[in-house]
Write an enzyme that holds these catalytic residues in place. Structure first.
Site, PDB file in Angstrom:
ATOM      1  N   LEU A 164     -14.526 -35.313  11.387  1.00  0.00           N
ATOM      2  CA  LEU A 164     -15.685 -34.780  10.084  1.00  0.00           C
ATOM      3  C   LEU A 164     -13.555 -33.619   9.389  1.00  0.00           C
ATOM      4  CD1 LEU A 164     -17.559 -33.173   8.785  1.00  0.00           C
ATOM      5  CD2 LEU A 164     -17.560 -31.998   9.867  1.00  0.00           C
ATOM      6  N   SER A 165     -14.174 -34.367   7.866  1.00  0.00           N
ATOM      7  CA  SER A 165     -13.151 -33.736   6.822  1.00  0.00           C
ATOM      8  C   SER A 165     -11.861 -33.579   7.607  1.00  0.00           C
ATOM      9  CB  SER A 165     -13.646 -32.048   7.250  1.00  0.00           C
ATOM     10  OG  SER A 165     -13.672 -31.601   6.033  1.00  0.00           O
TER      11      SER A 165
END
Length: 579
Positions: A164-165
């Site tokens: 994520l991210s």
């Protein structure tokens, strides 16, 4: 109990001993089915500290090709593996356990080393990505550690990465840099390579999917040919106002650009939890990329029901671990989906000092080219013999107890069956020696197990077996043994046997199980924030105490605020107790 066993074998020794056929089953070692304690892996000379984290080793068997998949899961900024990815007392974190159990896959959740960008991020914006230094190097080293450890039975053709991210950005970097290692990637709200931290909320002018594809191919260098068998999934939320939503379809288009050739867009399909998926197939009709838009989801990991529901994890929408595992397993272009041979029966018939081993097998993908017979005992055997639907071969063996297995092989597909186990049998008369009694685990470290047992009257030495295989090349004269070179936080089963002066070996003792210690032992300290800072467990930042390593905010740095910190790795503390 032992005299009755000896008497039984003594009565049968002069006649034929026919062992009941053993149905072949998957023999990949079952894991504990729980997240490990915190581990410490490679040192990071660029960002500081050691790579630490957790892994999940399922008790279930692998779903593809008889070997396990390996999935590296990277948290986002302001997250940690302990606090957000792995299971806690109240939730399943990123919710990987169910998917791991379903597919028999090993999941590894590392913590980002250092304090990149001041928020415990992965360094996806590095302008000098390479396999030798920084986050890229320690993560590739992590893959190598698990693939290289035969205990986990990892298939190097089933290695995946997702995050994520900043973890999503690093996922794309790794997939681009090492397409030879990663068969599939799962990018969650990850900015593409070549963008900066200041550009996470918007696509910079002139930056296109072609720019990203060219950057991707540049990272691959001489390994670009492996793009032809890599697949990619991308996911993002329609309410993500942290990372620009336009990066989602751009990432997928960039991966297709790196893969090369023409692609056909498929019909949009709904994904449970509010997702819309757009598939793309290559000219050969193979599904290569998937683009999922999650309606109403912000900047978060889509964990699905049972996952964490705070700190950038959303348990109310799509279950991405379930989706991406299905995508990877059903569309893997490297691992063979051809079924392996199956052993249907095996047995040993004893006449005097000859053991006639027989076996039969089926092969839906072709024909059996050979069988492998392995016998452990006074006269060890490891031989490839026979072919076709069945075989029979005789072996002249020294007196004593034996165990063994038979495996069927198909040279055309390169696949082998799971072993068919031969139950213990006796050649000749039963040894006068009983097996050692009181086999005990006396000590364990992260890489060794120490054992002791009672002396056997008349024994000239002893052998030790680990998971059914002899680990002592020559008989031991003492009644203790330390087995070294083991994996941390792993379970092993041991037995011991006694040997008389003529070399005849007794039956193995009753088994004992030992589990090696994790590479690092977690400890917990509850104290004032001021005391934590003084002791180095935390540091002061503008009047606030931040936990060393994880950088979690503990509140004001004074004697009135009390916090419980768990040290999960050298120089790494998190708020809360040990996992």
């Amino acid at each position: 109990m032992q005299p009755s066993i000896k008497q039984l074998f003594g009565r049968l020794a002069a006649s034929l001993l026919i062992l009941a056929p053993s149905a072949a089953g998957a023999q990949v070692t079952a894991g504990p089915g729980a997240w490990s304690a915190n581990q410490t892996w490679a040192a990071d000379s660029v960002n500081g500290g050691n790579l630490s984290g957790y892994f999940y080793w399922p008790a279930t068997q692998p779903a593809l090709g008889g070997k396990r998949a390996l999935v590296i899961v990277l948290h986002g900024c302001a997250q940690t593996a302990a606090g957000d990815v792995i299971a806690s007392g109240s939730d399943q974190g990123f919710n990987w356990k169910a998917a791991a159990d379903q597919y028999g896959a090993v999941i590894v959740a590392p913590n980002a080393t250092g304090n990149v960008y001041g928020n415990h991020c992965w360094d996806y914006t590095n302008t000098n990505h390479n396999r030798s230094t920084g986050h890229d190097a320690i993560l590739l080293n992590l893959v190598s550690r698990f693939v290289g450890n035969s205990s986990y039975a990892i298939d190097p053709k089933q290695v995946y990465v997702t995050g994520l991210s900043s973890g999503g950005g690093e996922t794309m970097v790794l997939g681009c840099m090492a397409p030879d290692i990663f068969a599939g990637v799962g990018i969650n709200a990850g900015p593409p390579p070549g963008t900066t931290t200041g550009q996470i909320g918007f696509v910079p002018s002139g930056y296109t999917s072609t720019t990203a594809a060219n950057n991707c191919k540049s990272l691959a260098g001489g390994n670009a040919s492996f793009f032809s068998t890599q697949i990619a999934s991308v996911i993002w939320g329609t309410s993500d106002f942290t990372v620009a939503q336009a990066y989602g379809p751009m990432d997928a288009a960039a991966m297709r650009g790196a893969y090369g050739g023409s692609f056909t867009q498929g019909a949009t399909a709904s994904v449970a939890g509010g997702g819309s998926n757009i598939p793309y197939r290559d000219a050969a009709g193979k599904l290569r990329t998937s683009e999922i838009t999650v309606n109403g989801m912000g900047h978060a990991w889509p964990a699905g029901a049972g996952g964490q529901n705070n700190n950038f994890v959303d348990a109310t929408k799509v279950n991405y671990p379930a989706f991406v595992m299905d995508f990877w397993f059903n569309n893997n272009l490297r691992a063979s989906a051809v079924p392996a041979p199956v052993m249907t029966a095996c047995s040993a018939v004893i006449s005097g000092n000859t053991a006639t081993v027989t076996g039969s097998a089926t092969d839906a993908a072709g024909s059996i080219s050979s069988y492998r017979v392995v016998l452990s005992g006074p006269s060890p055997v490891d031989q490839t013999t026979g072919s076709g639907a069945s075989f029979s071969v005789g072996y002249a063996l020294a007196n004593g107890y034996y165990t063994g297995s038979v495996t069927a092989n198909d040279a055309g597909t390169g696949l082998s069956s799971a072993p068919c186990t031969l139950a213990q049998f006796l050649v000749g008369t039963a040894p006068a020696l009983p097996p050692p009694a009181s086999l005990t685990v006396t000590a364990t470290t992260s890489s060794s197990v120490s054992l002791s047992w009672s002396a056997v009257s008349g024994a000239s030495g002893y052998h030790v077996y680990r998971n059914g295989a002899k680990v002592t090349s020559t008989a031991l004269t003492g009644t203790s043994f330390t087995n070294t070179g083991l994996a941390a936080a792993a379970s092993y089963t041991y037995q011991a046997s006694a040997v008389d002066a003529s070399g005849v070996e007794s039956a193995p003792s009753s088994p004992v199980t030992a589990t090696t210690k994790p590479a690092f032992t977690c400890t917990v300290t509850t104290s004032s924030n001021y005391a934590h800072v003084v002791a180095g467990r935390a540091y002061n930042s503008f009047g606030y105490a931040l936990a060393t390593g994880s950088n979690q905010n503990m509140g004001l740095n004074n004697i009135f605020f009390t916090t419980t910190l768990a040290q999960t790795a050298a120089g790494y503390f998190v708020i809360g107790t040990c996992p």
